[in-house]
Design a protein around this motif. Sequence first.
Motif, PDB file in Angstrom:
ATOM      1  N   ALA A 150       0.868  -1.237   0.048  1.00 45.45           N
ATOM      2  CA  ALA A 150      -0.054   0.053   0.216  1.00 45.45           C
ATOM      3  C   ALA A 150       0.803   1.140  -0.145  1.00 45.45           C
ATOM      4  O   ALA A 150       1.955   1.250   0.610  1.00 45.45           O
ATOM      5  CB  ALA A 150      -0.870  -0.091   1.074  1.00 45.45           C
ATOM      6  N   ARG A 151       0.174   2.191  -0.728  1.00 51.08           N
ATOM      7  CA  ARG A 151       0.738   3.423  -0.576  1.00 51.08           C
ATOM      8  C   ARG A 151      -0.425   4.289   0.151  1.00 51.08           C
ATOM      9  O   ARG A 151      -1.682   4.387  -0.383  1.00 51.08           O
ATOM     10  CB  ARG A 151       1.174   4.266  -1.815  1.00 51.08           C
ATOM     11  CG  ARG A 151       1.605   5.618  -1.659  1.00 51.08           C
ATOM     12  CD  ARG A 151       2.322   6.259  -3.034  1.00 51.08           C
ATOM     13  NE  ARG A 151       2.545   7.727  -2.770  1.00 51.08           N
ATOM     14  CZ  ARG A 151       3.782   8.256  -2.264  1.00 51.08           C
ATOM     15  NH1 ARG A 151       4.793   7.315  -1.929  1.00 51.08           N
ATOM     16  NH2 ARG A 151       4.105   9.262  -2.200  1.00 51.08           N
ATOM     17  N   THR A 152      -0.065   4.979   1.279  1.00 58.73           N
ATOM     18  CA  THR A 152      -1.079   5.609   2.107  1.00 58.73           C
ATOM     19  C   THR A 152      -0.971   7.026   2.378  1.00 58.73           C
ATOM     20  O   THR A 152      -0.128   7.636   2.533  1.00 58.73           O
ATOM     21  CB  THR A 152      -1.311   4.864   3.563  1.00 58.73           C
ATOM     22  OG1 THR A 152      -1.400   3.451   3.187  1.00 58.73           O
ATOM     23  CG2 THR A 152      -2.548   5.431   4.201  1.00 58.73           C
ATOM     24  N   VAL A 153      -2.282   7.867   1.915  1.00 57.61           N
ATOM     25  CA  VAL A 153      -2.215   9.123   2.199  1.00 57.61           C
ATOM     26  C   VAL A 153      -3.059   9.732   3.481  1.00 57.61           C
ATOM     27  O   VAL A 153      -4.272   9.135   3.555  1.00 57.61           O
ATOM     28  CB  VAL A 153      -3.019   9.776   0.784  1.00 57.61           C
ATOM     29  CG1 VAL A 153      -3.053  11.291   1.120  1.00 57.61           C
ATOM     30  CG2 VAL A 153      -1.900   9.576  -0.329  1.00 57.61           C
ATOM     31  N   LEU A 154      -2.579  10.330   4.248  1.00 56.91           N
ATOM     32  CA  LEU A 154      -3.374  10.891   5.371  1.00 56.91           C
ATOM     33  C   LEU A 154      -3.914  12.163   5.021  1.00 56.91           C
ATOM     34  O   LEU A 154      -3.470  13.199   4.477  1.00 56.91           O
ATOM     35  CB  LEU A 154      -2.584  11.186   6.467  1.00 56.91           C
ATOM     36  CG  LEU A 154      -1.676  10.048   6.796  1.00 56.91           C
ATOM     37  CD1 LEU A 154      -0.924  10.173   8.118  1.00 56.91           C
ATOM     38  CD2 LEU A 154      -2.501   8.682   7.156  1.00 56.91           C
ATOM     39  N   ASP A 155      -5.138  12.367   5.099  1.00 57.94           N
ATOM     40  CA  ASP A 155      -5.866  13.581   4.884  1.00 57.94           C
ATOM     41  C   ASP A 155      -6.157  14.411   6.165  1.00 57.94           C
ATOM     42  O   ASP A 155      -7.279  14.376   6.768  1.00 57.94           O
ATOM     43  CB  ASP A 155      -7.557  13.234   4.266  1.00 57.94           C
ATOM     44  CG  ASP A 155      -7.297  12.446   2.778  1.00 57.94           C
ATOM     45  OD1 ASP A 155      -6.539  13.069   2.090  1.00 57.94           O
ATOM     46  OD2 ASP A 155      -8.002  11.767   2.737  1.00 57.94           O
ATOM     47  N   GLY A 156      -5.357  15.185   6.411  1.00 61.51           N
ATOM     48  CA  GLY A 156      -5.365  15.987   7.743  1.00 61.51           C
ATOM     49  C   GLY A 156      -4.810  15.471   8.970  1.00 61.51           C
ATOM     50  O   GLY A 156      -4.880  16.275   9.920  1.00 61.51           O
ATOM     51  N   ALA A 157      -4.520  14.199   9.007  1.00 62.04           N
ATOM     52  CA  ALA A 157      -4.207  13.404  10.058  1.00 62.04           C
ATOM     53  C   ALA A 157      -2.682  13.555  10.355  1.00 62.04           C
ATOM     54  O   ALA A 157      -1.892  13.706   9.523  1.00 62.04           O
ATOM     55  CB  ALA A 157      -4.850  12.104  10.331  1.00 62.04           C
ATOM     56  N   GLU A 158      -2.412  13.346  11.695  1.00 60.21           N
ATOM     57  CA  GLU A 158      -0.905  13.064  11.919  1.00 60.21           C
ATOM     58  C   GLU A 158      -0.586  11.829  11.985  1.00 60.21           C
ATOM     59  O   GLU A 158      -1.157  10.691  12.157  1.00 60.21           O
ATOM     60  CB  GLU A 158      -0.692  13.804  13.382  1.00 60.21           C
ATOM     61  CG  GLU A 158      -1.157  14.952  13.528  1.00 60.21           C
ATOM     62  CD  GLU A 158      -0.047  15.922  12.987  1.00 60.21           C
ATOM     63  OE1 GLU A 158       1.261  15.757  13.047  1.00 60.21           O
ATOM     64  OE2 GLU A 158      -0.282  16.944  12.478  1.00 60.21           O
ATOM     65  N   PRO A 159       0.785  11.533  11.358  1.00 58.75           N
ATOM     66  CA  PRO A 159       1.320  10.078  11.157  1.00 58.75           C
ATOM     67  C   PRO A 159       1.699   9.836  12.571  1.00 58.75           C
ATOM     68  O   PRO A 159       1.704  10.335  13.534  1.00 58.75           O
ATOM     69  CB  PRO A 159       2.527  10.278  10.364  1.00 58.75           C
ATOM     70  CG  PRO A 159       2.996  11.758  10.674  1.00 58.75           C
ATOM     71  CD  PRO A 159       1.713  12.582  10.997  1.00 58.75           C
ATOM     72  N   LEU A 160       1.863   8.423  12.796  1.00 58.95           N
ATOM     73  CA  LEU A 160       2.220   7.841  14.143  1.00 58.95           C
ATOM     74  C   LEU A 160       3.574   8.144  14.236  1.00 58.95           C
ATOM     75  O   LEU A 160       3.865   8.337  15.346  1.00 58.95           O
ATOM     76  CB  LEU A 160       1.840   6.244  14.158  1.00 58.95           C
ATOM     77  CG  LEU A 160       2.526   5.543  15.188  1.00 58.95           C
ATOM     78  CD1 LEU A 160       1.693   5.849  16.393  1.00 58.95           C
ATOM     79  CD2 LEU A 160       2.337   4.142  14.732  1.00 58.95           C
ATOM     80  N   GLY A 161       4.278   8.276  13.330  1.00 54.13           N
ATOM     81  CA  GLY A 161       5.810   8.572  13.349  1.00 54.13           C
ATOM     82  C   GLY A 161       6.379   8.795  11.967  1.00 54.13           C
ATOM     83  O   GLY A 161       5.876   8.655  11.063  1.00 54.13           O
ATOM     84  N   ARG A 162       7.906   9.110  12.160  1.00 55.62           N
ATOM     85  CA  ARG A 162       8.572   9.351  10.963  1.00 55.62           C
ATOM     86  C   ARG A 162       9.429   7.956  10.705  1.00 55.62           C
ATOM     87  O   ARG A 162       9.929   7.452  11.761  1.00 55.62           O
ATOM     88  CB  ARG A 162       9.533  10.604  11.017  1.00 55.62           C
ATOM     89  CG  ARG A 162       8.536  11.584  11.221  1.00 55.62           C
ATOM     90  CD  ARG A 162       9.497  12.914  10.361  1.00 55.62           C
ATOM     91  NE  ARG A 162       8.397  14.081  10.182  1.00 55.62           N
ATOM     92  CZ  ARG A 162       7.855  14.131   9.070  1.00 55.62           C
ATOM     93  NH1 ARG A 162       8.221  13.419   7.936  1.00 55.62           N
ATOM     94  NH2 ARG A 162       6.926  15.053   8.882  1.00 55.62           N
ATOM     95  N   VAL A 163       9.486   7.524   9.563  1.00 58.50           N
ATOM     96  CA  VAL A 163      10.368   6.141   9.079  1.00 58.50           C
ATOM     97  C   VAL A 163      11.861   6.721   9.304  1.00 58.50           C
ATOM     98  O   VAL A 163      12.273   7.451   8.913  1.00 58.50           O
ATOM     99  CB  VAL A 163      10.037   5.535   7.808  1.00 58.50           C
ATOM    100  CG1 VAL A 163      10.873   4.549   7.482  1.00 58.50           C
ATOM    101  CG2 VAL A 163       8.538   5.441   7.854  1.00 58.50           C
ATOM    102  N   VAL A 164      12.359   5.749  10.179  1.00 57.36           N
ATOM    103  CA  VAL A 164      14.015   5.896  10.266  1.00 57.36           C
ATOM    104  C   VAL A 164      14.504   4.721   9.505  1.00 57.36           C
ATOM    105  O   VAL A 164      15.569   5.335   8.421  1.00 57.36           O
ATOM    106  CB  VAL A 164      14.412   5.330  11.769  1.00 57.36           C
ATOM    107  CG1 VAL A 164      15.791   5.348  11.757  1.00 57.36           C
ATOM    108  CG2 VAL A 164      13.744   6.368  12.750  1.00 57.36           C
TER     109      VAL A 164
END
Length: 238
Positions: A150-164
Amino acid sequence: MTVLRILHLYPAELGINGDAGNVLALAERARWRGVEVDVVTHAPGAELPASADIVHIGSGPLSAQRAVHDDVLRIAPRLRQWRDAGVPFVAIAGGWQLLGTQLETPDGEVLAGAAVFPSRAALGGKRHVGEIVVRLADGTTIAGFENHSARTVLDGAEPLGRVVRGTGNDGSVEGVVVGSSIGTHLHGPLLPMNPVLADRLLSAALRGELPPVPQTERVDRYATNARRAIADRLGVSL
């Protein structure tokens, strides 16, 4: 609250990556703190319980997503009511996609989602399979295993975190946070590997901070070692 009710959606259809371990982790960590727990499972066509304190949905392939899709739409209004009331959700990969606003299949078909999360996923031809490390906004580092296309787009929400290291939603960020609810691609399963997330979900459900107890301190050391092993293999620091 006299009993903590954990609702496990579609365990027979969505749970191919050890996702049931998330429910077990939540239940045991609550019981270790003296909380009585009732785990309720939900299958397509069944009636939902009158209430839930935590909702879990696991992962599965497109065939399994199709098998439960109609039922997801049937129960979607109740799920959104619970979300709005502050009930925490933990949604893993395929289950998260179904609780988003839409899921696009590789042949271009668009399946409507339950709209619990403001996220849209499109399944592609390339699978992202491997270990992943993610840094949360507060600096906490979590780790696990991703297996998705999947490629996932967030519509105005915060991500859980940033990929290291890894792919996550788009190579940059991973997951989604809405209030006390999270969606993520991380398997492993997620919560035994990252007990800080388990306790945050429990704290939201129980409306209070959770004290450490000897049982959690012991298993948390194991979880720390497991995350450190992943980080070492990927050449990053926790």
